[in-house]
Design an enzyme around this catalytic site. Structure first.
Site, PDB file in Angstrom:
ATOM      1  N   GLU A 316      33.710  39.648  -4.508  1.00  0.00           N
ATOM      2  CA  GLU A 316      33.540  38.027  -4.759  1.00  0.00           C
ATOM      3  C   GLU A 316      31.909  38.084  -4.259  1.00  0.00           C
ATOM      4  O   GLU A 316      31.430  38.411  -3.069  1.00  0.00           O
ATOM      5  CB  GLU A 316      34.091  37.305  -4.107  1.00  0.00           C
ATOM      6  CG  GLU A 316      35.859  37.222  -4.596  1.00  0.00           C
ATOM      7  CD  GLU A 316      36.649  36.223  -4.120  1.00  0.00           C
ATOM      8  OE1 GLU A 316      36.308  35.491  -3.174  1.00  0.00           O
ATOM      9  OE2 GLU A 316      38.077  36.188  -4.305  1.00  0.00           O
ATOM     10  N   HIS A 346      37.316  31.352  -6.780  1.00  0.00           N
ATOM     11  CA  HIS A 346      37.872  31.374  -5.672  1.00  0.00           C
ATOM     12  C   HIS A 346      37.860  29.691  -5.051  1.00  0.00           C
ATOM     13  O   HIS A 346      37.466  29.300  -3.967  1.00  0.00           O
ATOM     14  CB  HIS A 346      37.313  32.151  -4.492  1.00  0.00           C
ATOM     15  CG  HIS A 346      38.243  32.355  -3.474  1.00  0.00           C
ATOM     16  ND1 HIS A 346      38.146  33.480  -2.694  1.00  0.00           N
ATOM     17  CD2 HIS A 346      39.147  31.452  -2.944  1.00  0.00           C
ATOM     18  CE1 HIS A 346      39.056  33.601  -1.626  1.00  0.00           C
ATOM     19  NE2 HIS A 346      39.757  32.535  -1.679  1.00  0.00           N
TER      20      HIS A 346
HETATM   21  N1  LIG Z   1      42.762  30.851  -3.660  1.00  0.00           N
HETATM   22  C1  LIG Z   1      42.647  30.048  -2.495  1.00  0.00           C
HETATM   23  O1  LIG Z   1      41.794  29.230  -2.236  1.00  0.00           O
HETATM   24  C2  LIG Z   1      43.327  30.227  -1.344  1.00  0.00           C
HETATM   25  C3  LIG Z   1      43.577  29.186  -0.458  1.00  0.00           C
HETATM   26  C4  LIG Z   1      44.666  29.285   0.631  1.00  0.00           C
HETATM   27  C5  LIG Z   1      45.466  30.496   0.738  1.00  0.00           C
HETATM   28  N2  LIG Z   1      44.696  31.592  -0.252  1.00  0.00           N
HETATM   29  C6  LIG Z   1      45.566  32.698   0.064  1.00  0.00           C
HETATM   30  O2  LIG Z   1      46.983  32.583  -0.336  1.00  0.00           O
HETATM   31  C7  LIG Z   1      47.787  33.416   0.756  1.00  0.00           C
HETATM   32  C8  LIG Z   1      49.231  32.769   1.214  1.00  0.00           C
HETATM   33  O3  LIG Z   1      48.894  31.484   1.745  1.00  0.00           O
HETATM   34  P1  LIG Z   1      49.987  30.712   2.639  1.00  0.00           P
HETATM   35  O4  LIG Z   1      49.562  29.544   3.438  1.00  0.00           O
HETATM   36  O5  LIG Z   1      51.071  30.299   1.705  1.00  0.00           O
HETATM   37  O6  LIG Z   1      50.541  31.904   3.603  1.00  0.00           O
HETATM   38  P2  LIG Z   1      51.959  31.820   4.260  1.00  0.00           P
HETATM   39  O7  LIG Z   1      51.632  33.146   5.435  1.00  0.00           O
HETATM   40  O8  LIG Z   1      52.189  30.587   4.533  1.00  0.00           O
HETATM   41  O9  LIG Z   1      53.033  32.669   3.196  1.00  0.00           O
HETATM   42  C9  LIG Z   1      52.992  33.839   3.009  1.00  0.00           C
HETATM   43  C10 LIG Z   1      54.263  34.476   2.459  1.00  0.00           C
HETATM   44  O10 LIG Z   1      54.089  35.444   1.935  1.00  0.00           O
HETATM   45  C11 LIG Z   1      55.254  36.459   2.524  1.00  0.00           C
HETATM   46  N3  LIG Z   1      55.036  37.607   2.263  1.00  0.00           N
HETATM   47  C12 LIG Z   1      54.298  38.475   2.952  1.00  0.00           C
HETATM   48  N4  LIG Z   1      54.135  39.636   2.717  1.00  0.00           N
HETATM   49  C13 LIG Z   1      55.163  39.990   1.584  1.00  0.00           C
HETATM   50  C14 LIG Z   1      55.379  40.802   0.427  1.00  0.00           C
HETATM   51  N5  LIG Z   1      55.079  42.189   0.715  1.00  0.00           N
HETATM   52  N6  LIG Z   1      56.310  40.529  -0.351  1.00  0.00           N
HETATM   53  C15 LIG Z   1      56.961  39.250  -0.392  1.00  0.00           C
HETATM   54  N7  LIG Z   1      56.419  38.065   0.233  1.00  0.00           N
HETATM   55  C16 LIG Z   1      55.627  38.692   1.489  1.00  0.00           C
HETATM   56  C17 LIG Z   1      55.280  35.878   3.912  1.00  0.00           C
HETATM   57  O11 LIG Z   1      56.738  36.025   4.487  1.00  0.00           O
HETATM   58  C18 LIG Z   1      55.179  34.442   3.671  1.00  0.00           C
HETATM   59  O12 LIG Z   1      56.294  33.643   3.507  1.00  0.00           O
HETATM   60  C19 LIG Z   1      46.707  33.288   2.072  1.00  0.00           C
HETATM   61  O13 LIG Z   1      47.013  34.614   2.809  1.00  0.00           O
HETATM   62  C20 LIG Z   1      45.463  33.378   1.629  1.00  0.00           C
HETATM   63  O14 LIG Z   1      44.949  34.812   1.246  1.00  0.00           O
HETATM   64  C21 LIG Z   1      44.328  31.560  -1.063  1.00  0.00           C
HETATM   65  O1  LIG Z   2      37.260  28.233   1.349  1.00  0.00           O
HETATM   66  C1  LIG Z   2      37.550  29.824   1.205  1.00  0.00           C
HETATM   67  O2  LIG Z   2      36.395  30.643   1.128  1.00  0.00           O
HETATM   68  C2  LIG Z   2      38.791  30.495   1.413  1.00  0.00           C
HETATM   69  C3  LIG Z   2      39.972  29.826   0.631  1.00  0.00           C
HETATM   70  C4  LIG Z   2      41.137  30.361   0.655  1.00  0.00           C
HETATM   71  O3  LIG Z   2      41.331  31.699   0.292  1.00  0.00           O
HETATM   72  C5  LIG Z   2      41.904  30.526   2.176  1.00  0.00           C
HETATM   73  O4  LIG Z   2      42.131  31.600   2.871  1.00  0.00           O
HETATM   74  O5  LIG Z   2      41.930  29.555   2.771  1.00  0.00           O
END
Ligand SMILES: NC(=O)c1ccc[n+]([C@@H]2O[C@H](COP(=O)([O-])OP(=O)(O)OC[C@H]3O[C@@H](n4cnc5c(N)ncnc54)[C@H](O)[C@@H]3O)[C@@H](O)[C@H]2O)c1
Ligand SMILES: O=C(O)CC[C@@H](O)C(=O)O
Length: 468
Positions: A316, A346
């Site tokens: 990215e 993102h």
């Molecule tokens: N696109 C964005 O802007 C954005 C924003 C926030 C988070 N995220 C991403 O989303 C991910 C998830 O966020 P969250 O807050 O729900 O995390 P979280 O830690 O609350 O939940 C993640 C879940 O995935 C499960 N998990 C881990 N490994 C696994 C596997 N191999 N198979 C199946 N399940 C598995 C865990 O047990 C947990 O329940 C973050 O780690 C982050 O990378 C992206």
């Molecule tokens: O704001 C960001 O750059 C990251 C957002 C999301 O992927 C997170 O991990 O919370």
């Protein structure tokens, strides 16, 4: 040795005490701890006595990636020196800048690898103003006494809402229709367009985001199944399925909400895409490493996958601009040529609400750590806190001793503290690293120096900080 003499030697040795905001970093304020007591504590915290053996202006903070103003304001209100940049930095510039700072605040783009952190001689703490912490070498940081904080769920709702929007947009091919109209082309079709009511949503990773999404999807009439490595309570009438394959075979929409881990790398590749239902949809707003995107391109070209939404990519750009092309990711041109694919930069967590809340949460955590030593909420150090000292406790000092978790350390620490009046003390460990806090009363400045030097001399020491 007189303290005045020691101040000079401490000044020259300030780099020796890496990461430390202890005695040798701010020698000039060592005599006058009250100089910074006039600074207002953050109002959201429970009005503790600010513990600052340093001039707040000495604390240098670098914020990258456009950290929200709420977070910047919290840090500036403390009197810290805050430099805030809108973008991430290339590695060479990052290495140069990080040498000087005590605190760095980042989002998902800045990679704090061992190579970068090795140059961060004064770094005390890292604030990830986001959920993910995969961009930081957490283990290296812990081994060098650098605490890492994040915001574990302040943007979860924003991501869940984005995914709900995408499910409808994909089911109705809204992206394509809108693009056609923008080009002046009228194309009224119903073939391949569906309601989402009664369809099955398969959520991979039922954590903060996955479970929030589950509730929203059911409210819109979807059936929800989920797969997670942990056995988790189902919300509403959702059902946990035993394997990823079960989920892939049953779901009309598959959405990914797992962290970036070695086990989740290419979790959805050709074999998994082959198992998905013909005409199903894939959504990835987790991390770019979780989907093999060239395999997804192939599956979409043959019509196996009817649509996809991607918010995250293996590479990215560090800043906004015209970067999303084949030189950034080899599949860049292929993916842009597909039909019914939503590509977003993102932005899953990019809402005003989420960014403000993250700014406050991480900003507060950084202030608590710098000023009070509290590690509550840290993702890489043991979580340790002590009741705050009050303003009438003038002759108190708080010693923080981050050390390797080896037998016999507590005995040695208590030999050092044994002749003093320890008001309260707590310690905890996480793997190889232990964190000890002790509040000592009726200590003179010379005692503080003596205790700090003795702790510094222990072989288990990673970092000693003194706050008073
Ligand atoms: N696109 C964005 O802007 C954005 C924003 C926030 C988070 N995220 C991403 O989303 C991910 C998830 O966020 P969250 O807050 O729900 O995390 P979280 O830690 O609350 O939940 C993640 C879940 O995935 C499960 N998990 C881990 N490994 C696994 C596997 N191999 N198979 C199946 N399940 C598995 C865990 O047990 C947990 O329940 C973050 O780690 C982050 O990378 C992206
Ligand atoms: O704001 C960001 O750059 C990251 C957002 C999301 O992927 C997170 O991990 O919370």
């Amino acid at each position: 040795m007189s303290l005045a003499l020691d101040i000079d030697s401490a000044a020259s040795a300030s780099r020796r005490v890496s990461h430390s905001q202890g005695l040798s970093v701010s020698p000039l304020t060592f005599h006058s701890p009250t100089s910074s007591f006039g600074i207002q504590p953050v109002t959201r915290l429970a009005s503790p006595k600010p513990l600052k053996p340093f001039d707040t202006q000495d604390i240098k903070i670098l914020l990258l990636e456009n950290v929200n103003k709420t977070g910047q304001d919290i840090l500036r209100q403390q009197g810290y020196q805050v430099e805030a940049l809108k973008t991430s930095l290339p590695e060479d510039q990052l290495i140069e800048k990080i040498q000087d700072v005590h605190v760095i605040g980042i989002r998902s783009k800045t990679k704090l690898t061992e190579k970068v952190l090795r140059q961060a001689k004064n770094l005390l703490v890292i604030g990830c103003f986001c959920i993910g912490t995969n961009q930081v070498d957490l283990e290296y940081a812990a081994k060098h006494g650098i605490a890492v904080f994040n915001s574990p769920f302040a943007n979860s709702r924003s991501v869940a809402e984005l995914v709900i929007g995408e499910i409808i947009v994909l089911a109705r091919q809204l992206g394509d229709r809108s693009n056609e109209m923008h080009r002046g082309f009228w194309n009224k079709v119903s073939a391949g367009c569906w309601e989402i009511r009664g369809k099955t949503l398969g959520i991979v990773g039922y954590g903060h985001i996955g479970s929030q999404l589950s509730v929203l999807a059911e409210a819109m009439g979807m059936n929800v199944i989920y797969y997670d490595v942990v056995n988790l309570m189902a919300l509403g009438t959702a059902t946990q399925v035993p394997t990823l394959d079960d989920l892939l075979q049953e779901a009309d929409f598959v959405t990914l909400h797992v962290p970036e881990l070695p086990e989740t790398k290419n979790m959805i590749a050709k074999p998994q895409l082959d198992k998905m239902k013909a005409g199903s949809y894939l959504i990835n707003a987790s991390r770019g490493s979780v989907v093999d995107i060239p395999a997804l391109v192939d599956a979409m070209r043959v019509g196996k996958i009817a649509g996809a939404a991607l918010d995250v990519y293996p590479n990215e750009p560090a800043a906004n601009g015209e970067y999303f092309n084949a030189s950034l990711n080899s599949f860049g041109d292929d993916i842009r040529s597909l039909k019914n694919i939503i590509l977003t930069p993102h932005i899953g967590g990019s809402t005003e609400e989420a960014q403000r809340a993250i700014g406050v949460e991480v900003g507060d955590a950084l202030v608590r750590y710098i000023n009070q030593g509290s590690t509550i909420g840290s993702v890489n150090l043991p979580e340790v806190n002590l009741r705050s000292l009050t303003r009438d406790e003038r002759e108190h000092a708080r010693f923080i001793y981050i050390h390797r978790n080896v037998p016999g350390v507590l005995r040695k620490v208590n030999e050092i503290l044994g002749d003093h009046n320890v008001d309260k003390q707590t310690t905890d460990s996480k793997g190889d690293i232990a964190y000890l806090m002790a509040d000592v009363s009726n200590v003179k400045t010379s005692d503080i120096k003596e205790i700090s030097d003795a702790l510094d001399a222990l072989s288990s020491r990673i970092l000693t900080r003194v706050l008073y």
